[in-house]
Design a protein around this motif. Structure first.
Motif, PDB file in Angstrom:
ATOM      1  N   PHE A 417       1.494  -1.342   0.687  1.00 56.69           N
ATOM      2  CA  PHE A 417       0.311  -0.254  -0.250  1.00 56.69           C
ATOM      3  C   PHE A 417       1.029   1.381  -0.197  1.00 56.69           C
ATOM      4  CE2 PHE A 417       0.554  -0.823   4.940  1.00 56.69           C
ATOM      5  CZ  PHE A 417       0.917  -0.299   5.079  1.00 56.69           C
ATOM      6  N   TYR A 418       0.476   2.555  -0.760  1.00 57.10           N
ATOM      7  CA  TYR A 418       1.053   3.429  -0.665  1.00 57.10           C
ATOM      8  C   TYR A 418       0.077   4.350  -0.770  1.00 57.10           C
ATOM      9  CZ  TYR A 418       3.340   7.662  -3.169  1.00 57.10           C
ATOM     10  OH  TYR A 418       3.608   8.356  -2.895  1.00 57.10           O
ATOM     11  N   TYR A 419       0.118   6.076   0.270  1.00 61.28           N
ATOM     12  CA  TYR A 419      -0.024   7.134   0.336  1.00 61.28           C
ATOM     13  C   TYR A 419       1.150   8.075   0.626  1.00 61.28           C
ATOM     14  CZ  TYR A 419       0.875   6.414   5.407  1.00 61.28           C
ATOM     15  OH  TYR A 419       2.416   6.179   6.447  1.00 61.28           O
ATOM     16  N   GLU A 420       0.427   9.833   0.681  1.00 66.93           N
ATOM     17  CA  GLU A 420       0.936  10.309  -0.084  1.00 66.93           C
ATOM     18  C   GLU A 420       0.559  11.641   1.091  1.00 66.93           C
ATOM     19  OE1 GLU A 420       2.450  10.209  -4.554  1.00 66.93           O
ATOM     20  OE2 GLU A 420       1.259  12.163  -3.576  1.00 66.93           O
ATOM     21  N   VAL A 421       0.958  12.559   2.038  1.00 70.02           N
ATOM     22  CA  VAL A 421       1.237  12.741   3.349  1.00 70.02           C
ATOM     23  C   VAL A 421       1.837  14.115   2.772  1.00 70.02           C
ATOM     24  CG1 VAL A 421       1.603  13.580   5.761  1.00 70.02           C
ATOM     25  CG2 VAL A 421       1.097  11.353   4.853  1.00 70.02           C
ATOM     26  N   GLN A 422       1.307  15.847   2.826  1.00 68.97           N
ATOM     27  CA  GLN A 422       2.106  16.758   2.534  1.00 68.97           C
ATOM     28  C   GLN A 422       2.024  17.650   3.432  1.00 68.97           C
ATOM     29  OE1 GLN A 422      -0.495  20.147  -0.203  1.00 68.97           O
ATOM     30  NE2 GLN A 422       0.099  21.320   1.648  1.00 68.97           N
ATOM     31  N   VAL A 423       3.589  17.465   3.965  1.00 78.06           N
ATOM     32  CA  VAL A 423       3.907  18.457   4.888  1.00 78.06           C
ATOM     33  C   VAL A 423       4.659  19.698   4.745  1.00 78.06           C
ATOM     34  CG1 VAL A 423       5.157  16.094   5.489  1.00 78.06           C
ATOM     35  CG2 VAL A 423       6.419  17.683   4.094  1.00 78.06           C
ATOM     36  N   LYS A 424       4.550  20.711   3.503  1.00 76.56           N
ATOM     37  CA  LYS A 424       5.187  21.996   3.354  1.00 76.56           C
ATOM     38  C   LYS A 424       4.408  23.608   4.282  1.00 76.56           C
ATOM     39  CE  LYS A 424       3.822  25.325  -0.322  1.00 76.56           C
ATOM     40  NZ  LYS A 424       3.231  25.660  -1.688  1.00 76.56           N
ATOM     41  N   GLY A 425       5.708  23.831   4.388  1.00 74.65           N
ATOM     42  CA  GLY A 425       4.808  24.710   5.709  1.00 74.65           C
ATOM     43  C   GLY A 425       5.446  24.189   6.810  1.00 74.65           C
ATOM     44  N   LYS A 426       5.511  22.635   7.186  1.00 77.52           N
ATOM     45  CA  LYS A 426       6.216  22.548   8.878  1.00 77.52           C
ATOM     46  C   LYS A 426       7.649  22.433   9.202  1.00 77.52           C
ATOM     47  CE  LYS A 426       3.564  19.601  10.902  1.00 77.52           C
ATOM     48  NZ  LYS A 426       2.736  20.813  11.384  1.00 77.52           N
ATOM     49  N   THR A 427       8.002  22.789  10.749  1.00 84.98           N
ATOM     50  CA  THR A 427       9.649  22.378  10.630  1.00 84.98           C
ATOM     51  C   THR A 427       9.372  21.602  11.778  1.00 84.98           C
ATOM     52  OG1 THR A 427       8.175  24.024  13.244  1.00 84.98           O
ATOM     53  CG2 THR A 427       9.122  25.007  11.078  1.00 84.98           C
ATOM     54  N   LYS A 428       8.750  20.814  11.771  1.00 86.34           N
ATOM     55  CA  LYS A 428       8.998  19.658  12.871  1.00 86.34           C
ATOM     56  C   LYS A 428       7.559  18.401  12.164  1.00 86.34           C
ATOM     57  CE  LYS A 428      11.250  21.012  16.812  1.00 86.34           C
ATOM     58  NZ  LYS A 428      10.901  21.010  18.190  1.00 86.34           N
ATOM     59  N   LEU A 431       6.687  10.730  10.670  1.00 86.60           N
ATOM     60  CA  LEU A 431       5.518   9.578   9.523  1.00 86.60           C
ATOM     61  C   LEU A 431       6.238   8.400   9.471  1.00 86.60           C
ATOM     62  CD1 LEU A 431       5.005  12.262   6.587  1.00 86.60           C
ATOM     63  CD2 LEU A 431       3.649  11.884   8.214  1.00 86.60           C
ATOM     64  N   GLY A 432       4.703   7.694   9.973  1.00 84.84           N
ATOM     65  CA  GLY A 432       5.787   6.342   8.897  1.00 84.84           C
ATOM     66  C   GLY A 432       4.533   5.578   9.650  1.00 84.84           C
ATOM     67  N   ASN A 450       9.951  -1.963  18.882  1.00 85.06           N
ATOM     68  CA  ASN A 450       9.020  -0.774  19.541  1.00 85.06           C
ATOM     69  C   ASN A 450       7.975  -0.636  18.713  1.00 85.06           C
ATOM     70  OD1 ASN A 450      10.646  -0.831  22.137  1.00 85.06           O
ATOM     71  ND2 ASN A 450      10.885   1.805  21.814  1.00 85.06           N
ATOM     72  N   GLY A 451       8.071  -1.203  17.677  1.00 83.62           N
ATOM     73  CA  GLY A 451       7.144  -1.141  16.773  1.00 83.62           C
ATOM     74  C   GLY A 451       6.626   0.128  16.128  1.00 83.62           C
ATOM     75  N   PHE A 452       7.645   0.519  15.685  1.00 85.58           N
ATOM     76  CA  PHE A 452       7.417   1.995  14.552  1.00 85.58           C
ATOM     77  C   PHE A 452       8.871   1.972  13.804  1.00 85.58           C
ATOM     78  CE2 PHE A 452       5.899   3.118  19.312  1.00 85.58           C
ATOM     79  CZ  PHE A 452       5.136   4.844  18.391  1.00 85.58           C
ATOM     80  N   TRP A 453       7.912   1.975  12.394  1.00 86.40           N
ATOM     81  CA  TRP A 453       9.072   2.276  11.391  1.00 86.40           C
ATOM     82  C   TRP A 453       8.963   4.060  10.524  1.00 86.40           C
ATOM     83  CZ3 TRP A 453       6.278  -2.005  12.974  1.00 86.40           C
ATOM     84  CH2 TRP A 453       7.920  -2.978  12.911  1.00 86.40           C
ATOM     85  N   SER A 454       9.958   4.314  10.650  1.00 85.47           N
ATOM     86  CA  SER A 454       9.337   5.931  10.246  1.00 85.47           C
ATOM     87  C   SER A 454      10.762   6.969  10.330  1.00 85.47           C
ATOM     88  CB  SER A 454       8.821   7.422  12.010  1.00 85.47           C
ATOM     89  OG  SER A 454       9.267   6.756  12.936  1.00 85.47           O
ATOM     90  N   PHE A 519       1.046   6.023  10.592  1.00 84.30           N
ATOM     91  CA  PHE A 519       1.124   6.848  11.679  1.00 84.30           C
ATOM     92  C   PHE A 519       1.817   8.694  11.784  1.00 84.30           C
ATOM     93  CE2 PHE A 519       5.241   8.153  14.149  1.00 84.30           C
ATOM     94  CZ  PHE A 519       4.501   8.277  15.328  1.00 84.30           C
ATOM     95  N   PHE A 520       0.867   9.248  12.596  1.00 82.64           N
ATOM     96  CA  PHE A 520       0.924  10.682  11.881  1.00 82.64           C
ATOM     97  C   PHE A 520       1.249  11.885  13.206  1.00 82.64           C
ATOM     98  CE2 PHE A 520      -1.828   8.640   9.125  1.00 82.64           C
ATOM     99  CZ  PHE A 520      -1.374   8.968   7.843  1.00 82.64           C
ATOM    100  N   SER A 521       2.372  12.956  13.148  1.00 89.23           N
ATOM    101  CA  SER A 521       2.559  13.639  13.800  1.00 89.23           C
ATOM    102  C   SER A 521       2.730  15.075  13.284  1.00 89.23           C
ATOM    103  CB  SER A 521       3.893  12.996  14.948  1.00 89.23           C
ATOM    104  OG  SER A 521       4.097  14.169  15.853  1.00 89.23           O
TER     105      SER A 521
END
Length: 542
Positions: A417-428, A431-432, A450-454, A519-521
């Protein structure tokens, strides 16, 4: 009847299964006749109760009752045929290996046609005749020939095993039911046979279905292997094409560099050779003048007469400042490598676009799950955007994250599976993908263990892969849109700069054993510096 029997022929009494004269003939509902044992064996091996002749199918197994009229006619024909049989016919019925021999025959054993459960003996056509004609023997129960008839008799009471005890799950005789099995559930052998045969038929049908399912699975696996081979061949062909182009580019740039160096070398060599020829010409003229002077130096008259011409120096060039300087090659290789790097970068971008286009085919619709969001996050109504707020927006619950993050509603346990996330304008941002069962009520290190790939962004331009330990990422540009691709079976998680069509980082050899979720932060808004939302955007094919 005696006169009629003379007109009977074998063609009038054939069982279409065994092709022999009827034995215990049965007439089934469609009107066709068969030996009782033949049709019983035939239906024993079939899932459907179907007439072997006309193929009519019966929903329930027809009740098998002997057609006494046909039986008597067949018996009369058999008796007549026996009287006409010769020794040659007996030779045709000699018992062969695997066939039941006649117990009465002496010398050459003929093939038995029937076994008697009363006499516990098997008989050929000739020795069977008394059982077909004598009234006392006609009452005996005849069956298709079998060996070891004593196995069908009760060892305790020496009676025929014709009943079945369901309590003890064993065959019993009539005496057993009166004595040892008096209170047990006893049924006729045929009834229990039919019951167990039905179960076996059902099991056989189930096994046939299992066989069919497995055959389909084999075909599926073969198709997968074929598809894998096609993909591998395509990948190899593309790799050969790309690397061949790269090698041609490298060779072309190397040839260009060599030609440039040789051109300078040849120019310097030609210049020096031109100077040398001039110098050699002047030397030749000077040596000639020197010889003339030496020849007339002893002749007073000649010397005085030619003094003026001999004293004048021959025309020569001032070679004091003439130099042949070797050409400078500094920077030649560097410039060639830089040019090569630019060419390779262009090709790498084309390769990156091809790779990105390939993974974009696995686009899935991802939406944010408000039940997992940290209370200080704000989600858009369509579940496509998330950002941090200083105000609490969700009540605490067991499913919410302690950290400023949120999962998607969708989870995956197989496939790609594949998806896209816009991060424009962010300083921090982070994603993963994560394991769905990840701990949510405590701070936890983001790493595969610990179960995170990001990956994340810190301090505006510090990109890192949280591989435990972290890997510093050197990017040519700051991504404004990040693509995330996962191959569950391959254990692969890749991140792409969508606009640059460049691979950012790949986690390989990942061990996925349960469902995983995007996963998103958006991280803290930092007083407005990082207030831009993370936006799950539709994929636009590169």
């Amino acid at each position: 009847m005696a006169a009629a029997s003379c007109l009977l022929t074998e063609d009038q009494f054939p069982c279409s299964i065994c092709l022999d004269v009827f034995t215990d003939p049965i007439t089934i509902p469609c009107g066709h006749n068969f030996c009782k044992n033949c049709i019983t064996r035939h239906w024993r091996n079939e899932v459907l109760f179907q007439c072997p002749n006309c193929k009519e199918v019966f929903i329930k197994r027809p009740e098998l009752k002997v057609n006494t009229f046909i039986k008597e006619m067949a018996a009369q024909f058999r008796q007549s045929a026996q009287q006409k049989s010769s020794s040659s016919s007996s030779e045709r019925q000699v018992s062969k290996p695997g066939e039941v021999p006649c117990d009465v025959c002496t010398g050459t054993k003929l093939k038995a046609l029937k076994s008697c459960l009363v006499c516990l003996a098997s008989y050929c056509e000739t020795h069977l005749e008394p059982h077909l004609t004598m009234s006392g023997l006609k009452k005996h129960q005849l069956i298709d020939p079998v060996e070891n008839l004593e196995d069908r008799m009760c060892e305790k009471h020496n009676k025929l095993l014709e009943l079945f005890c369901r309590n003890d799950q064993r065959c019993v005789c009539m005496m057993c039911t009166i004595l040892d099995h008096k209170t047990h559930d006893v049924v006729p052998l045929e009834d229990e046979y039919a019951r167990k045969k039905a179960k076996l038929d059902k099991r056989k049908a189930e096994m046939n279905q299992m066989i069919q399912t497995r055959r389909l699975k084999i075909e599926e696996l073969k198709c997968s292997v074929e598809l894998s081979d096609q993909n591998a061949d395509r990948e190899i062909a593309e790799a050969v094409q790309v690397f061949s182009a790269l090698m041609e580019t490298v060779q072309r740039n190397l040839n260009r560099l060599i030609d440039s160096v040789k051109e300078k070398q040849e120019k310097t060599k030609n210049q020096a050779e031109g100077f040398i020829r001039e110098l050699e010409q002047e030397i030749s003229e000077l040596e000639k003048r020197s010889t003339e002077v030496e020849q007339i130096s002893e002749d007073h008259l000649q010397l005085l007469q030619n003094f003026t011409s001999l004293n004048a120096a021959p025309p020569t060039k001032d070679w004091t400042e003439v130099r042949v300087r070797p050409p400078s090659y500094e920077g030649t290789v560097v410039r060639a490598v830089n040019q090569l790097e630019e060419t390779i970068s262009e090709q790498m971008k084309l390769i990156g676009e091809l790779e990105l286009k390939r993974v974009q085919q696995y686009e899935v619709d991802v939406t944010l799950d408000p039940d997992t969001a940290n209370p200080y996050l704000i989600l858009s109504n369509d579940g496509k955007q998330v950002y941090h707020s200083d105000k609490k927006n969700f009540p605490d619950s067991s499913g919410r994250f302690y950290n400023l993050c949120v999962l998607s509603k969708q989870s995956f346990s197989s496939g790609r599976f594949y998806y896209e996330v816009q991060v424009k304008g962010k300083t921090k941002w982070d994603l993963g993908v994560v394991r769905k069962s990840i701990k949510r009520k405590e701070g936890i290190e983001l790493c595969p263990k610990n179960g995170f790939w990001s990956i994340w962004l810190r301090n505006e331009n510090e990109y890192e892969a949280l591989a435990g330990p972290t890997v510093r990422l050197s990017l040519n540009s700051c991504p404004e849109k990040v693509g995330v691709f996962v191959d569950y079976e391959e254990g692969l998680v890749s991140f792409y700069d969508v606009d640059a069509a460049a691979l950012i980082y790949s986690f390989t050899g990942c061990s996925f054993t349960e469902k995983i979720c995007p996963f998103f932060s958006p991280c803290k808004n930092d007083g407005g510096k990082n207030s831009a939302p993370l936006i799950i955007s539709a994929v636009s094919q590169t």
